[in-house]
Design a protein around this motif. Sequence first.
Motif, PDB file in Angstrom:
ATOM      1  N   MET A 261     -16.383   2.959  21.476  1.00  0.00           N
ATOM      2  CA  MET A 261     -15.593   2.769  20.633  1.00  0.00           C
ATOM      3  C   MET A 261     -14.595   3.818  19.964  1.00  0.00           C
ATOM      4  SD  MET A 261     -17.385   4.664  16.790  1.00  0.00           S
ATOM      5  CE  MET A 261     -19.322   4.078  17.379  1.00  0.00           C
ATOM      6  N   LYS A 262     -13.524   2.875  19.463  1.00  0.00           N
ATOM      7  CA  LYS A 262     -12.093   3.623  19.377  1.00  0.00           C
ATOM      8  C   LYS A 262     -12.253   4.243  17.587  1.00  0.00           C
ATOM      9  CE  LYS A 262      -9.234   0.253  18.777  1.00  0.00           C
ATOM     10  NZ  LYS A 262      -8.023   0.670  19.399  1.00  0.00           N
ATOM     11  N   ILE A 263     -11.174   5.352  17.251  1.00  0.00           N
ATOM     12  CA  ILE A 263     -10.623   5.444  16.187  1.00  0.00           C
ATOM     13  C   ILE A 263      -9.007   4.582  15.854  1.00  0.00           C
ATOM     14  CG2 ILE A 263      -9.669   7.047  14.294  1.00  0.00           C
ATOM     15  CD1 ILE A 263     -11.567   9.379  16.062  1.00  0.00           C
ATOM     16  N   ASP A 264      -9.302   3.630  14.944  1.00  0.00           N
ATOM     17  CA  ASP A 264      -7.892   2.996  14.928  1.00  0.00           C
ATOM     18  C   ASP A 264      -7.601   3.115  13.702  1.00  0.00           C
ATOM     19  OD1 ASP A 264      -8.822   0.893  16.372  1.00  0.00           O
ATOM     20  OD2 ASP A 264     -10.027   0.259  14.382  1.00  0.00           O
ATOM     21  N   GLU A 265      -7.847   4.766  12.889  1.00  0.00           N
ATOM     22  CA  GLU A 265      -6.861   4.808  11.517  1.00  0.00           C
ATOM     23  C   GLU A 265      -7.957   5.595  10.776  1.00  0.00           C
ATOM     24  OE1 GLU A 265      -5.609   2.437   7.928  1.00  0.00           O
ATOM     25  OE2 GLU A 265      -5.679   1.256   9.618  1.00  0.00           O
ATOM     26  N   TYR A 266      -6.840   7.262  10.433  1.00  0.00           N
ATOM     27  CA  TYR A 266      -7.338   7.744   9.275  1.00  0.00           C
ATOM     28  C   TYR A 266      -7.473   7.106   7.529  1.00  0.00           C
ATOM     29  CZ  TYR A 266      -7.938  11.771  13.148  1.00  0.00           C
ATOM     30  OH  TYR A 266      -7.524  11.942  14.239  1.00  0.00           O
ATOM     31  N   GLN A 267      -8.738   6.974   7.351  1.00  0.00           N
ATOM     32  CA  GLN A 267      -8.639   6.465   5.542  1.00  0.00           C
ATOM     33  C   GLN A 267      -7.475   7.404   4.961  1.00  0.00           C
ATOM     34  OE1 GLN A 267     -12.488   4.761   4.290  1.00  0.00           O
ATOM     35  NE2 GLN A 267     -11.641   3.844   2.991  1.00  0.00           N
ATOM     36  N   ILE A 268      -6.364   6.832   4.084  1.00  0.00           N
ATOM     37  CA  ILE A 268      -5.615   7.445   3.016  1.00  0.00           C
ATOM     38  C   ILE A 268      -6.172   7.074   1.801  1.00  0.00           C
ATOM     39  CG2 ILE A 268      -3.787   8.106   1.890  1.00  0.00           C
ATOM     40  CD1 ILE A 268      -4.492   9.643   5.011  1.00  0.00           C
ATOM     41  N   VAL A 269      -6.671   8.146   0.970  1.00  0.00           N
ATOM     42  CA  VAL A 269      -6.834   6.991  -0.586  1.00  0.00           C
ATOM     43  C   VAL A 269      -5.920   7.392  -1.651  1.00  0.00           C
ATOM     44  CG1 VAL A 269      -9.367   6.931  -0.144  1.00  0.00           C
ATOM     45  CG2 VAL A 269      -8.851   9.335  -1.187  1.00  0.00           C
ATOM     46  N   GLU A 270      -5.737   6.731  -2.404  1.00  0.00           N
ATOM     47  CA  GLU A 270      -4.389   7.355  -3.525  1.00  0.00           C
ATOM     48  C   GLU A 270      -5.565   7.979  -4.374  1.00  0.00           C
ATOM     49  OE1 GLU A 270      -2.212   4.321  -5.011  1.00  0.00           O
ATOM     50  OE2 GLU A 270      -0.673   4.716  -3.177  1.00  0.00           O
ATOM     51  N   ILE A 271      -5.098   9.831  -5.139  1.00  0.00           N
ATOM     52  CA  ILE A 271      -5.788  10.224  -6.154  1.00  0.00           C
ATOM     53  C   ILE A 271      -4.730  10.924  -7.239  1.00  0.00           C
ATOM     54  CG2 ILE A 271      -6.450  12.673  -6.495  1.00  0.00           C
ATOM     55  CD1 ILE A 271      -7.186  12.923  -3.448  1.00  0.00           C
ATOM     56  N   PRO A 272      -5.366  10.551  -8.528  1.00  0.00           N
ATOM     57  CA  PRO A 272      -4.152  10.586  -9.287  1.00  0.00           C
ATOM     58  C   PRO A 272      -4.093  12.237  -9.930  1.00  0.00           C
ATOM     59  CG  PRO A 272      -6.580   9.903 -10.362  1.00  0.00           C
ATOM     60  CD  PRO A 272      -6.385   9.580  -8.701  1.00  0.00           C
ATOM     61  N   HIS A 273      -2.863  12.580 -10.092  1.00  0.00           N
ATOM     62  CA  HIS A 273      -2.502  14.004 -10.747  1.00  0.00           C
ATOM     63  C   HIS A 273      -2.018  13.979 -11.947  1.00  0.00           C
ATOM     64  CE1 HIS A 273      -1.018  17.775  -9.913  1.00  0.00           C
ATOM     65  NE2 HIS A 273       0.005  17.400  -9.891  1.00  0.00           N
ATOM     66  N   TYR A 274      -2.608  14.727 -12.789  1.00  0.00           N
ATOM     67  CA  TYR A 274      -2.254  14.671 -13.743  1.00  0.00           C
ATOM     68  C   TYR A 274      -1.009  16.191 -14.237  1.00  0.00           C
ATOM     69  CZ  TYR A 274      -5.504  11.606 -14.776  1.00  0.00           C
ATOM     70  OH  TYR A 274      -6.417   9.915 -14.544  1.00  0.00           O
ATOM     71  N   GLU A 275       0.172  15.972 -14.392  1.00  0.00           N
ATOM     72  CA  GLU A 275       1.328  16.934 -15.204  1.00  0.00           C
ATOM     73  C   GLU A 275       0.785  17.426 -16.205  1.00  0.00           C
ATOM     74  OE1 GLU A 275       3.129  18.061 -12.670  1.00  0.00           O
ATOM     75  OE2 GLU A 275       3.176  16.730 -10.878  1.00  0.00           O
ATOM     76  N   ASN A 276       0.471  18.648 -16.420  1.00  0.00           N
ATOM     77  CA  ASN A 276       0.702  19.446 -17.990  1.00  0.00           C
ATOM     78  C   ASN A 276      -0.551  19.092 -18.061  1.00  0.00           C
ATOM     79  OD1 ASN A 276       2.369  21.402 -16.819  1.00  0.00           O
ATOM     80  ND2 ASN A 276       4.140  19.547 -17.872  1.00  0.00           N
ATOM     81  N   GLY A 277      -1.287  18.477 -17.717  1.00  0.00           N
ATOM     82  CA  GLY A 277      -2.826  17.688 -18.711  1.00  0.00           C
ATOM     83  C   GLY A 277      -2.746  16.713 -19.415  1.00  0.00           C
ATOM     84  N   ASP A 278      -0.663  15.894 -19.452  1.00  0.00           N
ATOM     85  CA  ASP A 278      -1.046  14.918 -20.000  1.00  0.00           C
ATOM     86  C   ASP A 278      -1.930  13.635 -19.011  1.00  0.00           C
ATOM     87  OD1 ASP A 278       0.290  12.783 -20.900  1.00  0.00           O
ATOM     88  OD2 ASP A 278       2.555  12.666 -19.968  1.00  0.00           O
ATOM     89  N   LEU A 279      -2.861  13.672 -19.753  1.00  0.00           N
ATOM     90  CA  LEU A 279      -3.827  11.895 -19.058  1.00  0.00           C
ATOM     91  C   LEU A 279      -3.294  10.568 -19.326  1.00  0.00           C
ATOM     92  CD1 LEU A 279      -7.107  12.967 -19.933  1.00  0.00           C
ATOM     93  CD2 LEU A 279      -5.805  13.422 -18.347  1.00  0.00           C
ATOM     94  N   SER A 280      -2.108  11.011 -20.114  1.00  0.00           N
ATOM     95  CA  SER A 280      -1.171   9.126 -20.060  1.00  0.00           C
ATOM     96  C   SER A 280      -1.114   8.554 -19.253  1.00  0.00           C
ATOM     97  CB  SER A 280      -0.376   9.513 -21.498  1.00  0.00           C
ATOM     98  OG  SER A 280       0.303  10.074 -21.302  1.00  0.00           O
TER      99      SER A 280
END
Length: 58
Positions: free
Chosen positions: A1-20
Amino acid sequence: MKIDEYQIVEIPHYENGDLSSPSYKRAYNGKVWCTWINENKTIVTQPFFESELELVKT
């Protein structure tokens, strides 16, 4: 078995509590995609948590 890639996900980040209007940051989620050939000689690719894998010395 070989490692092909590390799984990357996109995580939402809210500036100053602005959820919009979130911005997204890419982060490693702890999983790696591995490829191997099973007993039926089929190529299999599947994600695993990196902590579940054992290192093998060659």
